[in-house]
Design a protein around this motif. Sequence first.
Motif, mmCIF file in Angstrom:
data_model
loop_
_atom_site.group_PDB
_atom_site.id
_atom_site.type_symbol
_atom_site.label_atom_id
_atom_site.label_comp_id
_atom_site.label_asym_id
_atom_site.label_seq_id
_atom_site.Cartn_x
_atom_site.Cartn_y
_atom_site.Cartn_z
ATOM 1 N N ASP A 161 43.350 36.860 15.040
ATOM 2 C CA ASP A 161 42.906 37.933 14.253
ATOM 3 C C ASP A 161 43.051 39.104 14.975
ATOM 4 O O ASP A 161 42.619 40.251 14.268
ATOM 5 C CB ASP A 161 41.369 37.647 14.322
ATOM 6 N N ALA A 162 43.758 39.444 15.867
ATOM 7 C CA ALA A 162 43.911 40.693 16.906
ATOM 8 C C ALA A 162 44.739 40.150 18.111
ATOM 9 O O ALA A 162 45.355 39.342 18.404
ATOM 10 C CB ALA A 162 42.528 40.976 17.240
ATOM 11 N N ILE A 163 44.963 41.328 18.784
ATOM 12 C CA ILE A 163 45.775 41.186 19.973
ATOM 13 C C ILE A 163 44.601 41.144 21.180
ATOM 14 O O ILE A 163 43.674 41.843 21.178
ATOM 15 C CB ILE A 163 46.580 42.275 20.540
ATOM 16 N N TYR A 164 44.927 40.049 21.983
ATOM 17 C CA TYR A 164 44.106 39.994 23.068
ATOM 18 C C TYR A 164 44.983 39.863 24.437
ATOM 19 O O TYR A 164 45.993 39.970 24.405
ATOM 20 C CB TYR A 164 43.592 38.498 23.135
ATOM 21 N N SER A 165 43.872 40.010 25.481
ATOM 22 C CA SER A 165 44.605 40.138 26.933
ATOM 23 C C SER A 165 45.378 38.815 27.285
ATOM 24 O O SER A 165 46.284 38.887 28.200
ATOM 25 C CB SER A 165 43.421 40.652 27.963
ATOM 26 N N ALA A 166 44.809 37.893 26.746
ATOM 27 C CA ALA A 166 45.360 36.469 26.730
ATOM 28 C C ALA A 166 45.059 35.809 25.694
ATOM 29 O O ALA A 166 44.483 36.135 24.574
ATOM 30 C CB ALA A 166 44.896 35.702 28.088
ATOM 31 N N ALA A 202 39.266 36.132 27.176
ATOM 32 C CA ALA A 202 40.362 36.835 26.865
ATOM 33 C C ALA A 202 39.629 38.152 26.170
ATOM 34 O O ALA A 202 38.731 37.749 25.358
ATOM 35 C CB ALA A 202 41.368 36.245 26.032
ATOM 36 N N VAL A 203 40.115 39.206 26.560
ATOM 37 C CA VAL A 203 39.593 40.514 25.781
ATOM 38 C C VAL A 203 40.137 40.787 24.337
ATOM 39 O O VAL A 203 41.618 40.644 24.550
ATOM 40 C CB VAL A 203 39.446 41.608 26.751
ATOM 41 N N ARG A 204 39.409 41.011 23.435
ATOM 42 C CA ARG A 204 39.909 41.426 22.272
ATOM 43 C C ARG A 204 40.041 42.942 22.110
ATOM 44 O O ARG A 204 39.042 43.646 22.367
ATOM 45 C CB ARG A 204 39.095 40.799 21.085
ATOM 46 N N TYR A 205 41.295 43.466 21.549
ATOM 47 C CA TYR A 205 41.440 44.981 21.458
ATOM 48 C C TYR A 205 41.246 45.360 19.909
ATOM 49 O O TYR A 205 41.891 44.615 19.101
ATOM 50 C CB TYR A 205 42.811 45.399 22.177
ATOM 51 N N SER A 206 40.628 46.461 19.563
ATOM 52 C CA SER A 206 40.693 46.933 18.358
ATOM 53 C C SER A 206 41.961 48.221 18.180
ATOM 54 O O SER A 206 42.249 48.476 17.182
ATOM 55 C CB SER A 206 39.175 47.658 18.330
ATOM 56 N N HIS A 207 42.048 48.531 19.284
ATOM 57 C CA HIS A 207 42.998 49.931 19.235
ATOM 58 C C HIS A 207 43.793 49.603 20.925
ATOM 59 O O HIS A 207 43.093 49.386 21.948
ATOM 60 C CB HIS A 207 42.482 51.214 19.240
ATOM 61 N N LEU A 208 44.732 49.879 20.646
ATOM 62 C CA LEU A 208 46.014 49.789 21.745
ATOM 63 C C LEU A 208 47.104 51.076 21.652
ATOM 64 O O LEU A 208 47.331 51.295 20.570
ATOM 65 C CB LEU A 208 46.613 48.625 22.064
ATOM 66 N N ALA A 252 53.334 47.583 28.905
ATOM 67 C CA ALA A 252 52.965 47.439 30.510
ATOM 68 C C ALA A 252 52.256 46.238 30.810
ATOM 69 O O ALA A 252 52.567 45.617 32.009
ATOM 70 C CB ALA A 252 52.176 48.681 30.753
ATOM 71 N N ASP A 253 51.418 45.592 30.040
ATOM 72 C CA ASP A 253 50.423 44.401 30.160
ATOM 73 C C ASP A 253 51.185 43.209 29.486
ATOM 74 O O ASP A 253 50.631 42.223 29.820
ATOM 75 C CB ASP A 253 49.133 44.786 29.747
ATOM 76 N N HIS A 254 52.381 43.465 29.153
ATOM 77 C CA HIS A 254 53.037 42.264 28.245
ATOM 78 C C HIS A 254 52.222 41.441 27.672
ATOM 79 O O HIS A 254 51.892 40.171 27.461
ATOM 80 C CB HIS A 254 53.567 41.426 29.530
ATOM 81 N N LEU A 255 51.281 42.127 26.665
ATOM 82 C CA LEU A 255 50.409 41.658 25.716
ATOM 83 C C LEU A 255 51.333 40.947 24.637
ATOM 84 O O LEU A 255 52.336 41.431 23.806
ATOM 85 C CB LEU A 255 49.443 42.692 25.143
ATOM 86 N N LYS A 256 50.963 39.659 24.184
ATOM 87 C CA LYS A 256 51.733 39.031 23.270
ATOM 88 C C LYS A 256 51.487 39.266 21.696
ATOM 89 O O LYS A 256 50.376 38.455 21.213
ATOM 90 C CB LYS A 256 51.669 37.487 23.771
ATOM 91 N N ALA A 257 51.942 40.199 21.278
ATOM 92 C CA ALA A 257 51.657 40.694 19.632
ATOM 93 C C ALA A 257 52.857 40.378 19.014
ATOM 94 O O ALA A 257 52.873 39.587 18.015
ATOM 95 C CB ALA A 257 50.975 42.099 19.488
ATOM 96 N N THR A 258 53.996 41.167 19.355
ATOM 97 C CA THR A 258 55.242 40.788 18.814
ATOM 98 C C THR A 258 56.282 40.934 20.035
ATOM 99 O O THR A 258 55.799 41.061 21.162
ATOM 100 C CB THR A 258 55.780 41.837 18.039
#
Length: 255
Positions: free
Chosen positions: A179-184, A192-198, A205-211
């Motif tokens: 449902d969103a991008i998370y820190s893990a 894991a931290v859920r982000y509403s905006h990035l 920089a944080d290698h967040l796994k979105a695409t």
Amino acid sequence: MKTREGAWIALSTIKYRRILLKLSGEALGEGISENVAVGLDFAKIHSVCEVIRQCHDLGVQIGLVIGGGNFWRGVKNGSGKMQRSHGDAMGMLATVMNAIAVADVLEQHGLDARVLTAVEMNKFAEYFTRDTADRYLNEGKVVIFAAGTGNPYFSTDTGAVLRGVEIEADAVLMAKNIDAIYSADPRTNPDAVRYSHLTYDKVLADHLKATDSTAMTLAMDNDMPMVCFALNPPENILRVVRGEAIGTTVTVKED
């Protein structure tokens, strides 16, 4: 603007008037094989196409990119068994099959759909050019972009951003199984931290796994907003188009 149901909708209620919507192939699949949905589940496809019709009725111009993972994932299925370029070519063909299926269902929902492919196969679909896609969108057709970028080593996420940039979409909408991008990974890490905006800088920089990073970098370099959200339920597509705060929005700068 008047919808099919006769209700008048103010265009000011729409945040994104031209979108590139990316769907995974697995989102359209049925059954489970090694934890991956396979084949085509037409009940799922109809539910997604109905929401696409609702967006279209609001005046939204819609481009689609569909993955091929319900048939073949080149990196996963072919790894160690065949040359990478050949595996990726099979993946491109899988996206064409999905595009033809979705175009057929969109037509059943009363929409005029066109499949444009990144490689020439004029027996099945038209060859992609930016001007053809733009003309079809302005004519109110739903345009489905198939065969990725036409090149190996590029994901369909990168293909989606590329087409979004080319058609000058207002945003790329990534409909995912989370449902969103998370820190893990929230499925394995309860903290894991859920982000509403990035920002794109933060994602990279944080290698967040979105695409994949290529898709993110291409979006950043072209100042293309991206919204990552859950496809389930499909109505989330309509909610994003209307500007509701769901999922994670990624932009070049902080809001």
